[in-house]
Design a protein around this motif. Structure first.
Motif, PDB file in Angstrom:
ATOM      1  N   ARG A 138      13.244   4.649  12.657  1.00 30.49           N
ATOM      2  CA  ARG A 138      14.405   4.971  13.498  1.00 30.49           C
ATOM      3  C   ARG A 138      14.423   6.441  13.908  1.00 30.49           C
ATOM      4  N   GLY A 139      13.414   7.175  13.464  1.00 33.94           N
ATOM      5  CA  GLY A 139      13.287   8.570  13.879  1.00 33.94           C
ATOM      6  C   GLY A 139      14.286   9.510  13.227  1.00 33.94           C
ATOM      7  N   MET A 140      14.697   9.193  12.004  1.00 38.51           N
ATOM      8  CA  MET A 140      15.665  10.048  11.318  1.00 38.51           C
ATOM      9  C   MET A 140      14.984  11.331  10.811  1.00 38.51           C
ATOM     10  N   GLU A 173      17.176  14.309   5.951  1.00 38.84           N
ATOM     11  CA  GLU A 173      18.180  13.263   5.769  1.00 38.84           C
ATOM     12  C   GLU A 173      17.554  12.033   5.102  1.00 38.84           C
ATOM     13  N   ILE A 174      16.306  11.733   5.499  1.00 42.92           N
ATOM     14  CA  ILE A 174      15.607  10.611   4.862  1.00 42.92           C
ATOM     15  C   ILE A 174      15.492  10.863   3.354  1.00 42.92           C
ATOM     16  N   ALA A 175      15.065  12.060   3.001  1.00 37.15           N
ATOM     17  CA  ALA A 175      14.869  12.395   1.579  1.00 37.15           C
ATOM     18  C   ALA A 175      16.181  12.229   0.808  1.00 37.15           C
ATOM     19  N   GLU A 176      17.256  12.678   1.404  1.00 40.07           N
ATOM     20  CA  GLU A 176      18.560  12.598   0.738  1.00 40.07           C
ATOM     21  C   GLU A 176      18.993  11.134   0.564  1.00 40.07           C
ATOM     22  N   ARG A 177      18.815  10.330   1.598  1.00 39.98           N
ATOM     23  CA  ARG A 177      19.223   8.912   1.504  1.00 39.98           C
ATOM     24  C   ARG A 177      18.366   8.157   0.498  1.00 39.98           C
ATOM     25  N   VAL A 178      17.051   8.440   0.472  1.00 42.52           N
ATOM     26  CA  VAL A 178      16.155   7.773  -0.476  1.00 42.52           C
ATOM     27  C   VAL A 178      16.578   8.126  -1.905  1.00 42.52           C
ATOM     28  N   ARG A 179      16.888   9.407  -2.119  1.00 48.48           N
ATOM     29  CA  ARG A 179      17.308   9.842  -3.453  1.00 48.48           C
ATOM     30  C   ARG A 179      18.599   9.095  -3.856  1.00 48.48           C
ATOM     31  N   ALA A 180      19.575   9.051  -2.954  1.00 47.45           N
ATOM     32  CA  ALA A 180      20.868   8.434  -3.278  1.00 47.45           C
ATOM     33  C   ALA A 180      20.700   6.931  -3.557  1.00 47.45           C
ATOM     34  N   ALA A 181      19.887   6.260  -2.738  1.00 42.91           N
ATOM     35  CA  ALA A 181      19.696   4.815  -2.923  1.00 42.91           C
ATOM     36  C   ALA A 181      18.951   4.530  -4.219  1.00 42.91           C
ATOM     37  N   ALA A 182      17.938   5.359  -4.521  1.00 43.99           N
ATOM     38  CA  ALA A 182      17.152   5.171  -5.740  1.00 43.99           C
ATOM     39  C   ALA A 182      18.032   5.365  -6.969  1.00 43.99           C
ATOM     40  N   ALA A 203      17.477  -1.780   1.401  1.00 45.36           N
ATOM     41  CA  ALA A 203      18.622  -2.177   2.234  1.00 45.36           C
ATOM     42  C   ALA A 203      19.691  -1.077   2.206  1.00 45.36           C
ATOM     43  N   LEU A 204      19.864  -0.448   1.013  1.00 46.91           N
ATOM     44  CA  LEU A 204      20.911   0.580   0.862  1.00 46.91           C
ATOM     45  C   LEU A 204      20.672   1.797   1.744  1.00 46.91           C
ATOM     46  N   VAL A 205      19.410   2.252   1.842  1.00 49.48           N
ATOM     47  CA  VAL A 205      19.146   3.509   2.554  1.00 49.48           C
ATOM     48  C   VAL A 205      19.644   3.465   3.991  1.00 49.48           C
ATOM     49  N   ARG A 206      19.673   2.277   4.548  1.00 46.50           N
ATOM     50  CA  ARG A 206      20.061   2.178   5.956  1.00 46.50           C
ATOM     51  C   ARG A 206      21.559   2.310   6.164  1.00 46.50           C
ATOM     52  N   GLU A 207      22.318   2.242   5.072  1.00 49.45           N
ATOM     53  CA  GLU A 207      23.786   2.273   5.167  1.00 49.45           C
ATOM     54  C   GLU A 207      24.258   1.330   6.273  1.00 49.45           C
ATOM     55  N   PRO A 208      23.909   0.044   6.133  1.00 46.90           N
ATOM     56  CA  PRO A 208      24.205  -0.901   7.209  1.00 46.90           C
ATOM     57  C   PRO A 208      25.677  -1.324   7.204  1.00 46.90           C
ATOM     58  N   HIS A 214       0.816  -1.217   0.000  1.00 40.24           N
ATOM     59  CA  HIS A 214       0.000   0.000   0.000  1.00 40.24           C
ATOM     60  C   HIS A 214       0.848   1.264   0.000  1.00 40.24           C
ATOM     61  N   LEU A 215       2.166   1.132   0.118  1.00 38.99           N
ATOM     62  CA  LEU A 215       3.036   2.314   0.143  1.00 38.99           C
ATOM     63  C   LEU A 215       3.740   2.495  -1.198  1.00 38.99           C
ATOM     64  N   SER A 216       3.983   3.764  -1.577  1.00 45.41           N
ATOM     65  CA  SER A 216       4.744   4.047  -2.797  1.00 45.41           C
ATOM     66  C   SER A 216       6.184   3.562  -2.613  1.00 45.41           C
ATOM     67  N   VAL A 217       6.923   3.508  -3.721  1.00 47.77           N
ATOM     68  CA  VAL A 217       8.335   3.109  -3.656  1.00 47.77           C
ATOM     69  C   VAL A 217       9.088   4.031  -2.705  1.00 47.77           C
ATOM     70  N   ALA A 218       8.858   5.348  -2.839  1.00 48.73           N
ATOM     71  CA  ALA A 218       9.566   6.307  -1.980  1.00 48.73           C
ATOM     72  C   ALA A 218       9.288   6.004  -0.507  1.00 48.73           C
ATOM     73  N   LYS A 219       8.013   5.723  -0.198  1.00 49.55           N
ATOM     74  CA  LYS A 219       7.661   5.473   1.214  1.00 49.55           C
ATOM     75  C   LYS A 219       8.202   4.119   1.679  1.00 49.55           C
ATOM     76  N   ASN A 220       8.242   3.143   0.767  1.00 50.04           N
ATOM     77  CA  ASN A 220       8.854   1.857   1.116  1.00 50.04           C
ATOM     78  C   ASN A 220      10.321   2.057   1.503  1.00 50.04           C
ATOM     79  N   LEU A 221      10.998   2.920   0.736  1.00 47.15           N
ATOM     80  CA  LEU A 221      12.422   3.161   1.025  1.00 47.15           C
ATOM     81  C   LEU A 221      12.600   3.941   2.319  1.00 47.15           C
ATOM     82  N   ALA A 222      11.692   4.877   2.556  1.00 44.41           N
ATOM     83  CA  ALA A 222      11.831   5.743   3.731  1.00 44.41           C
ATOM     84  C   ALA A 222      11.484   5.007   5.024  1.00 44.41           C
ATOM     85  N   PHE A 223      10.662   3.957   4.893  1.00 43.39           N
ATOM     86  CA  PHE A 223      10.103   3.310   6.083  1.00 43.39           C
ATOM     87  C   PHE A 223      11.144   2.914   7.140  1.00 43.39           C
ATOM     88  N   PRO A 224      12.208   2.186   6.756  1.00 48.84           N
ATOM     89  CA  PRO A 224      13.156   1.768   7.802  1.00 48.84           C
ATOM     90  C   PRO A 224      13.848   2.952   8.481  1.00 48.84           C
TER      91      PRO A 224
END
Ligand code: ATP
Ligand code: MG
Length: 387
Positions: A103-105, A109-118, A147-152, A89-99
């Motif tokens: 974590r309360g980021m 910063e979330i927007a920037e990480r989602v953009r970079a991972a995408a 997985a990338l957005v989390r920079e694990p 039910h979530l868009s790709v962007a929201k799927n990426l932002a979810f993790p």
């Protein structure tokens, strides 16, 4: 960045031992592939690294810290599953932002990480779509991007390409290998596909019935398989494996079986039962009765052609030697016909020997003081302690 050390990891389900004292030292930046047939314990091992399953015994360390008892969410590892596990039910962007949101980021910063991972997996044009509006390959990229957005510290992947068709699998395989080079992060990747393992891995851990059969680079496993199992699992078409007898004739170590004659090295050996292995691509075909075809050091197999398969770039010549089938992969310069008498030959450098009882690789020790055909692993140990 992460160095992962598994120490004697065992997992039992009731009486069944799914992984049996597995120890692995996975260096920082490695692309480790856990390879093996269905049911050998790959997913079980990966889930224990992820913290989704507790080992019965043994320990796991990341960068020196014991994480065996640490819950999954505190391990800082990202897992990509075979079934993409996206929120429908979530868009790709929201799927990426979810993790990151959980974590309360901060939003920026979330927007920037989602953009970079995408961008890293080229799905930036798909950010507003829902998962059902994507192809299988695109969904797979979203799963990787999530997985990338989390920079694990490390990426754990369980057969992430198995739902893709052959062409897309090849393309995505290259992209994942490129991503690994770019990130320099540690990857632990599960597959039963030896081509994926050979092409992507820096090292392969080949598993068989819950145990490590061989651990090494793709070249190690291909060039010097440590066992009959490894020899048969890596390589397509598979290595030819023939039961034979190792013996001494005229001061030379040789191998015999019906239709098989192999003169290998100067020296002597007690007689023993072995398995002789030669890869299809290392055999050459000659018309039968051509004595010059037989190399002075190497293996010669006499048989008849059973079937020829034309693959376009090459042909597979399937022959019968004694009562066994032997396959040769060769160029198409010559035509081979069923029932034709042939000699198949390979030089000694391409001959593999295994002990028939244990299945372990045997190697010739050329040192005159200790000339013997010995278990390869034991011989390596002996060399280390100066024997
Ligand atoms: N929860 C469980 N309870 C009992 N047995 C299990 C459980 N999970 C796994 N097993 C068994 O442990 C063995 C290893 O399973 P695992 O899923 O790790 O195999 P795999 O190598 O990932 O295989 P595949 O390539 O088919 O995914 C199998 O024989 C499986 O039946
Ligand atoms: Mg599995």
């Amino acid at each position: 960045m992460a160095r992962l050390v598994l120490d004697q990891i065992t997992r039992e389900f009731g009486d069944f031992v799914a992984t049996d004292r597995i120890s692995l030292d996975i260096e920082d930046g490695e692309f480790l592939v856990l390879l093996g047939p269905s049911g050998c314990g790959k997913t079980t091992l990966l889930r224990m690294i992820a913290g989704l399953l507790e080992p019965t015994s043994g320990s796991i360390r990341i960068d020196g810290e014991d994480i065996t008892a640490l819950p999954a969410r505190k391990r800082d590892l990202a897992m990509v599953f075979q079934s993409y596990a996206l929120y429908p039910h979530l868009s790709v962007a929201k799927n990426l932002a979810f993790p990151l949101r959980v974590r309360g980021m901060p939003r920026t910063e979330i927007a920037e990480r989602v953009r970079a991972a995408a961008e890293a997996v080229e799905i930036h044009h798909l950010l507003d779509r829902k998962p059902k509006e994507l192809s299988g390959g695109q969904r797979q990229r979203v799963a990787v991007a999530r997985a990338l957005v989390r920079e694990p510290k490390a990426f754990l992947m369980d057969e992430p390409l198995s739902n893709l068709d052959a062409k897309l699998r090849t393309a995505t395989r290259r992209e994942l290998a490129a991503l690994h080079r770019k990130l320099g992060a540690t990857f632990v990747y599960v597959t039963h596909d030896q081509i994926e393992a050979m092409t992507m891995a820096t090292r392969i851990a080949l598993l068989n019935r819950g145990r490590i059969e061989q651990y090494g680079t793709p070249e190690d496993l291909y060039d010097a398989p440590g066992s009959v199992f490894a020899a048969g699992f890596i390589g397509s078409p598979a290595m030819n494996l023939l039961d034979a007898t190792l013996t001494t004739t005229d001061g030379k170590i040789s191998v015999f079986a019906p239709g098989v004659e192999a003169v290998l090295w100067e020296g002597a050996t007690p007689e023993r039962d072995v398995v002789l292995g030669v890869r299809p691509e290392h055999l050459a075909v000659y018309a039968g009765g051509a004595p010059e075809a037989v190399p002075t050091a190497g293996v010669a197999l006499r048989g008849t052609v059973d079937l020829v398969e034309n693959l376009g770039r090459e042909q597979l010549v399937h022959c019968i030697v004694g009562e066994e089938r032997v396959t040769v992969s060769c160029g198409r310069e010559e035509d081979w016909r069923p029932d034709q008498l042939v000699v198949l030959a390979a030089p000694v450098s391409h001959v593999h020997l295994f002990d028939r009882g244990s299945g372990r690789r045997l190697e010739w020790r050329p040192d005159p003081a200790a000339q013997s055909v010995a278990d390869a692993a034991l011989a390596a140990d002996a060399a280390q302690v100066g024997l």
